[in-house]
Design a protein around this motif. Structure first.
Motif, short mmCIF file in Angstrom:
data_model
loop_
_atom_site.label_atom_id
_atom_site.label_comp_id
_atom_site.label_asym_id
_atom_site.label_seq_id
_atom_site.Cartn_x
_atom_site.Cartn_y
_atom_site.Cartn_z
N TYR A 272 0.84 -1.19 0.00
CA TYR A 272 0.00 0.00 0.00
C TYR A 272 0.87 1.23 0.00
CZ TYR A 272 -4.22 -2.57 1.23
OH TYR A 272 -5.30 -3.40 1.22
N ASP A 273 0.29 2.30 -0.45
CA ASP A 273 0.97 3.58 -0.34
C ASP A 273 0.70 4.12 1.07
OD1 ASP A 273 1.79 6.18 -0.57
OD2 ASP A 273 -0.07 6.83 -1.54
N ALA A 274 1.75 4.47 1.78
CA ALA A 274 1.62 4.83 3.19
C ALA A 274 0.73 6.05 3.44
CB ALA A 274 3.00 5.07 3.79
N GLN A 275 0.59 6.91 2.45
CA GLN A 275 -0.19 8.13 2.66
C GLN A 275 -1.70 7.88 2.56
OE1 GLN A 275 2.79 7.94 0.92
NE2 GLN A 275 3.14 9.89 -0.07
N ASP A 288 9.34 1.67 9.81
CA ASP A 288 10.70 2.15 9.51
C ASP A 288 10.60 3.05 8.28
OD1 ASP A 288 13.42 2.43 9.24
OD2 ASP A 288 13.78 0.38 8.55
N PRO A 289 10.16 4.27 8.50
CA PRO A 289 9.88 5.13 7.34
C PRO A 289 11.15 5.63 6.64
CG PRO A 289 9.54 6.34 9.38
CD PRO A 289 9.96 4.98 9.77
N PRO A 290 11.00 6.17 5.44
CA PRO A 290 12.18 6.70 4.74
C PRO A 290 12.71 7.95 5.45
CG PRO A 290 10.18 6.97 3.41
CD PRO A 290 9.77 6.29 4.66
N TYR A 291 13.98 8.21 5.28
CA TYR A 291 14.63 9.30 6.00
C TYR A 291 14.92 10.47 5.08
CZ TYR A 291 15.43 5.05 8.58
OH TYR A 291 15.28 3.84 9.18
N TYR A 297 15.15 4.77 -2.73
CA TYR A 297 14.84 3.32 -2.79
C TYR A 297 14.28 2.90 -4.14
CZ TYR A 297 15.10 3.82 2.24
OH TYR A 297 15.53 4.11 3.50
N GLU A 329 4.62 8.21 -5.66
CA GLU A 329 4.20 8.34 -4.26
C GLU A 329 5.38 8.23 -3.30
OE1 GLU A 329 3.27 5.94 -6.28
OE2 GLU A 329 1.13 6.16 -6.72
N GLU A 330 6.52 7.84 -3.81
CA GLU A 330 7.63 7.57 -2.88
C GLU A 330 7.93 8.79 -2.02
OE1 GLU A 330 12.08 5.67 -2.77
OE2 GLU A 330 11.54 6.89 -4.47
N LEU A 331 7.97 8.51 -0.70
CA LEU A 331 8.16 9.60 0.26
C LEU A 331 9.64 9.90 0.46
CD1 LEU A 331 5.82 9.32 3.36
CD2 LEU A 331 6.16 11.22 1.79
C1 SAM Z 1 14.02 2.94 5.85
S1 SAM Z 1 13.33 2.01 4.56
C2 SAM Z 1 12.77 0.56 5.34
C3 SAM Z 1 13.79 -0.49 5.29
C4 SAM Z 1 13.35 -1.81 5.89
N1 SAM Z 1 13.12 -1.69 7.31
C5 SAM Z 1 14.42 -2.86 5.62
O1 SAM Z 1 15.13 -3.25 6.55
O2 SAM Z 1 14.56 -3.27 4.49
C6 SAM Z 1 11.92 2.90 4.12
C7 SAM Z 1 11.00 2.18 3.15
O3 SAM Z 1 9.84 2.99 2.91
C8 SAM Z 1 9.39 2.75 1.57
N2 SAM Z 1 8.51 3.85 1.11
C9 SAM Z 1 8.83 5.06 0.63
N3 SAM Z 1 7.73 5.76 0.32
C10 SAM Z 1 6.67 4.99 0.60
C11 SAM Z 1 5.26 5.15 0.50
N4 SAM Z 1 4.72 6.26 0.05
N5 SAM Z 1 4.48 4.11 0.88
C12 SAM Z 1 5.00 2.97 1.36
N6 SAM Z 1 6.32 2.75 1.49
C13 SAM Z 1 7.16 3.75 1.11
C14 SAM Z 1 10.70 2.69 0.81
O4 SAM Z 1 10.53 2.02 -0.41
C15 SAM Z 1 11.60 1.92 1.78
O5 SAM Z 1 11.54 0.56 1.53
#
Ligand code: SAM
Length: 689
Positions: A272-275, A288-291, A297, A329-331
């Motif tokens: 799913y898209d997190a938003q 574990d959201p993106p930083y 990614y 959608e990538e955050l």
């Molecule tokens: C910090 S990483 C998580 C890494 C994971 N814990 C691991 O060990 O592989 C953040 C993740 O958020 C995902 N992400 C980015 N934007 C997103 C979105 N809108 N919806 C869902 N996931 C998203 C990225 O693809 C990435 O895999």
């Protein structure tokens, strides 16, 4: 003109080998020989970082723009320079013969997986050199082999299904994606694992992999989260047994599978898209959201995705509908997706992160905390800003989003989660840690408060929280980040904190206040030091180990009620010819005995002992000591860490951090040494009645 970053093949002691270019000035051509044994490898043709080369034939330097434009116009090729083979006593290196050169000249296979490499030039460099598509990252021979393996995944899957039926497994036709547990699903699972094998083969069999001259082996492409340009590259024998070969990778994937937990309950994965609302309610969330802008990614995933798709599109048609992974959608806050605008990238990230946490607030139960991982990296800090550590955009955005979405932060746990050998931050990565933020929903009727009250509560609560963290031997590298927990905990328990002018206090201001309080806490600790050490800390903070005029040092010393002279005789300072500097710990003569009460000296000696002799050397130093001076040295190391970290002195920070994290071990080793020492027994045991 060879664009070789190095001509060295092996720098293993006694097994040195290198490529010797043979220059033919008449025909202006170069061939390659292999040399071993005594001698000096020739200088590489690469003169600096990036595409900076010189021609080894005419000696002229070549502008990097010229190299880029030649490469972009497809006038960059490759030449076999040497062959490595498995000898009886290790690797042997040979000059290539015509047969070996010809064997590499195969046509590019049709329909090999590809797609355009994304536009994030921070991490994806090869398009600058004309390697714009994923299929450009492989030689024709590598593509041929990888296609063969990928095409065999489907066949192996069918075979596994047949074998399963033959061995008595149910002939249930339900596929894996619909929860099947029969032979079909089993075959598909085998196919998925084999597709992982193909992906890992791709990681090793590329034209941008590297050759390790110290370990004499092929290194995978993704040593960091980037696709960098590699000028000279090894091509592994995919059918052989060494690194990058099919069988060794099958073994690697098997080892990983064997480590997966065996549980009865089936895990369910949904994308799913997190938003957006995914419909789930009353659940627990650990995320574990993106930083911020840290890692692209989606762009990086494409490298593997195109091959996974090739191997598995028949098994999972709906998962592999798109040619490349979704990106919109990538955050992440990457300007290149927002017409190069940093500001637009920031707004996109902030809005998306807030929506994400608002969704999480809807999904979660009131009585269960939400845990959020945040891998803090030093490189993220903004240089030049006061209180840099916590003012990084990543931290601030994340905290603002969490709090605005209706959570309060009730704890922060530092965790060592990331692999320590990531080359992305080699050398400094010991200073990276992950933090788990523990959050609970803030009651809707939470009161508001004033800045004044916030500061008062901070003063009251932060000190004991920090003492607790420090006593639990939390690594200094984690302390400032961990302090955010109790600090933001106070801030976020209120609906808002009002500034004197009635506006709402921002997270940034709150973080700055928390950091100021952290400074106050450390400065208070100074009060527990002897005055000479306090002077040394002041000197260190202002000048590190650099020279200053005697007069300036003298003024500082007087302010701390001490003087330069006695410290010189203790070998703490160099003070001659009108200049003064602190002696770096490796210049303090080893013959200098510790003055237990001169905590600065003891701290430097212990830090040096840790650097040169590790835990045992430190334990030997503190074993004969009584009282709390050793503990105070550890506390000072904590303080010096924070100073070095703020100033960006990474090596210094690393040294003090190492001492503190090894402290429990040093103490138990010291206790062991104390116990094994001969004890003088008294004639009568006075305790005996
Ligand atoms: C910090 S990483 C998580 C890494 C994971 N814990 C691991 O060990 O592989 C953040 C993740 O958020 C995902 N992400 C980015 N934007 C997103 C979105 N809108 N919806 C869902 N996931 C998203 C990225 O693809 C990435 O895999």
């Amino acid at each position: 003109m060879p664009l070789a970053s190095s001509f060295v093949l092996s720098k293993k002691k006694g097994k040195e080998a290198w490529i010797e270019p043979v220059l033919d000035y008449k025909s202006k051509s170069i061939s390659f020989n292999v040399k071993t044994g005594e001698g000096e490898p020739p200088e590489s043709s690469k003169t600096a970082r990036g595409a900076k080369f010189k021609c080894i034939l005419c000696g002229n330097s070549v502008p990097s723009d010229y190299i880029k434009s030649e490469a972009q116009n497809k006038r960059m090729g490759s030449t076999l320079m040497a062959v490595v083979a498995e000898g009886k006593h290790g690797r042997i290196y040979l000059p290539p013969d015509a047969g070996q050169i010809n064997a590499a000249n195969v046509n590019k296979p049709d329909n090999s997986p590809t797609g355009e490499i994304g536009g994030d030039r921070r991490a994806l460099w090869t398009p600058l050199y004309g390697l714009t598509h994923f299929s450009d990252l492989f030689t024709n021979r590598q593509l041929t082999a990888l296609m063969a393996f990928s095409n065999l995944v489907g066949k192996a899957q069918k075979q596994a299904e047949k074998d399963a039926i033959a061995s008595g497994m149910s002939n249930d036709p339900t596929p894996l994606s619909e929860g099947g547990t029969g032979a079909k699903a089993y075959g598909q699972a085998v196919g998925v694992y084999l597709a992982f094998v193909v992906d890992r083969l791709c990681d090793f069999s590329t034209a941008v992999s590297r050759w390790s001259i110290s370990n004499e082996k092929v290194m995978n492409l993704f040593s960091k989260q980037a696709i960098p340009m590699t000028w000279d590259f090894p091509e592994t024998n995919i059918l052989g047994n060494s690194v990058g070969g099919f069988l060794s990778i099958v073994k690697y994937i098997c080892d990983c599978i064997l480590r997966l937990p065996l549980v009865k309950e089936k895990g369910v994965v949904k994308q799913y898209d997190a938003q957006s609302d995914n419909g789930l309610r009353n659940i627990m969330v650990s995320t574990d959201p993106p930083y911020y802008d840290n890692i692209g990614y989606a762009d990086l995933s494409d490298f593997f995705y195109v091959w996974l798709r090739q191997s598995l599109k028949k098994t999972y048609p709906s998962l592999f509908k798109t040619m490349l992974v979704p990106k919109a959608e990538e955050l992440i806050a990457t300007p290149y997706r927002h017409d190069g605008s940093k500001e637009k990238a920031r707004v996109f990230f902030e809005t998306g992160m807030l929506q994400n946490f608002q969704q999480i607030n809807k999904y979660t139960r009131d009585d269960i905390p939400v845990t959020i991982y945040y891998a803090f990296k030093q490189s993220e800090t903004e240089k030049g800003e006061k209180n840099t550590q916590t003012a990084s955009p990543g931290w601030e955005t994340m905290l603002s989003a969490i709090i605005k979405a209706g959570f309060s932060i009730t704890g922060t746990w530092p965790m060592r989660t990331e692999q320590s050998y990531r080359s992305v931050g080699l050398g400094t990565n010991a200073l990276a840690s992950s933090i788990v933020l523990v959050c609970r929903k803030r009651p809707e009727d939470s009161p508001q408060t004033t800045r004044r009250n916030f500061v008062t509560e901070l003063k009251r609560e932060l000190k004991s929280a920090l003492q607790k963290l420090q006593r639990s031997n939390l690594a200094p590298v984690d302390l400032a980040q961990s302090a955010i927990g109790p600090g933001m905990g106070i801030y976020s328990r209120y609906s808002q904190v009002l500034e004197a002018d009635g506006t709402s206090m921002s997270v940034r201001s709150a973080l700055q206040i928390i950091n100021q309080e952290l400074d106050v806490y450390f400065n208070e600790q100074d009060g527990e030091l002897d005055r000479e050490s306090r002077f040394c800390v002041e000197l260190y903070t202002q000048y590190a180990f650099n020279e200053i005029k005697f007069g300036d040092a003298d003024t500082l010393a007087r302010a701390k009620n001490t003087s330069v002279k006695p410290l010189e005789s203790c070998h703490v300072l160099y003070a001659q010819k009108g200049v003064v500097r602190l002696l770096p710990r490796d210049e303090i003569p080893t013959s200098v005995k510790s003055h237990e009460s001169l905590i600065w000296l003891l701290t430097q000696q212990l830090t040096h002992a840790m650097e040169s002799g590790g835990v045992v050397a430190c334990a030997q130093m503190i074993a004969p000591m009584f009282g709390s001076n050793a503990e105070r040295a550890k506390d000072l190391a904590y303080r010096l860490y924070t100073i070095a970290e703020r100033k960006g002195w990474a090596q210094e920070a690393y040294a003090y951090n190492s001492l503190v994290i090894a402290w429990p071990e040093i103490q138990s080793k010291a206790a062991e040494l104390q116990n094994t020492k001969p004890v003088q027994h008294t004639l009568f045991d006075t305790n005996e009645e």
